[in-house]
Design an enzyme around this catalytic site. Structure first.
Site, mmCIF file in Angstrom:
data_model
loop_
_atom_site.group_PDB
_atom_site.id
_atom_site.type_symbol
_atom_site.label_atom_id
_atom_site.label_comp_id
_atom_site.label_asym_id
_atom_site.label_seq_id
_atom_site.Cartn_x
_atom_site.Cartn_y
_atom_site.Cartn_z
ATOM 1 N N GLN A 78 0.844 -1.198 0.000
ATOM 2 C CA GLN A 78 0.000 0.000 0.000
ATOM 3 C C GLN A 78 0.878 1.246 0.000
ATOM 4 O OE1 GLN A 78 -3.576 -0.134 1.974
ATOM 5 N NE2 GLN A 78 -4.037 1.972 1.451
ATOM 6 N N PHE A 79 1.290 1.666 -1.196
ATOM 7 C CA PHE A 79 2.211 2.798 -1.319
ATOM 8 C C PHE A 79 1.609 4.090 -0.789
ATOM 9 C CE2 PHE A 79 -0.279 3.470 -5.106
ATOM 10 C CZ PHE A 79 -0.214 4.839 -5.350
ATOM 11 N N THR A 80 0.286 4.197 -0.707
ATOM 12 C CA THR A 80 -0.344 5.445 -0.260
ATOM 13 C C THR A 80 -0.021 5.778 1.191
ATOM 14 O OG1 THR A 80 -2.419 4.340 0.301
ATOM 15 C CG2 THR A 80 -2.220 5.240 -1.931
#
Length: 148
Positions: A78-80
Site C-alpha cells: 500500500q504505497f499510499t
C-alpha cells in the site's frame, strides 16, 4: 518502511473477484516502501511484525506476539501510506519508493516472511485489490522500521 497493522479474526485480499490471499486469526499489514528502504529495513519490519505484542495473554493484556500465537500474516502492498498529506487537498507521493524498488522490496519481504513464519499470505504489488477483514478489538498500530 511503514506498516499499518490490524489484528484480525479473518482477512482476505481479492483481485478481479478472486481471492489471492487469506488468513484466519492474525495480523493484516498494509506495507509501504520508502525510497531509502533496504533489505535491512524490511528485515527490521518483519522482526516487528512477528514480535509486536498485540494478542491477549491469559490475563487479557496485549502481551503475546504473532510468533507466539502462530496466527496468520497477510501482507498487502500500500504505497499510499507513504504519502505526504501535510499541504493542500491532494496527497503527494514523493515519499513513496519507485514502483520498481517498491515491488522488489515488498516481494523480498513476502519471501522472507514465509521463511520465518507460517501461514503467510499476500496481495500483489501494483494490482487493484479489495481487502476485507474483521478487525479484532479493534486493534490498529502504525509501525516504522529503518535499516540499521
Amino acid at each position: 518502511m511503514i506498516a499499518l497493522i490490524q489484528r484480525a479474526s479473518d482477512a482476505r485480499v481479492s483481485i478481479d473477484g478472486e481471492d489471492v490471499g487469506a488468513i484466519g486469526s492474525g495480523l493484516v499489514a498494509l506495507v509501504a516502501v520508502e525510497p531509502n528502504d533496504t533489505e535491512a529495513s524490511a528485515e527490521r519490519m518483519l522482526d516487528r511484525l512477528l514480535g509486536y505484542r498485540v494478542f491477549a495473554d491469559s490475563a487479557g493484556r496485549m502481551n503475546r506476539s504473532l510468533d507466539e500465537t502462530g496466527g496468520g500474516l497477510l501482507l498487502v502492498p500500500q504505497f499510499t501510506l507513504a504519502a505526504d498529506t501535510r499541504k493542500g487537498m491532494r496527497p503527494s507521493f514523493s515519499g513513496s519508493a519507485s514502483p520498481e524498488h517498491g515491488a522488489t522490496l515488498f516481494d523480498w519481504l513476502v519471501r522472507r516472511a514465509g521463511q520465518r513464519h507460517q501461514p503467510v499470505a499476500s496481495g500483489r504489488f501494483g494490482a487493484d485489490m479489495q481487502v476485507s477483514l474483521t478487525n479484532d478489538g479493534p486493534v490498529t498500530f502504525w509501525l516504522e522500521a529503518r535499516g540499521q
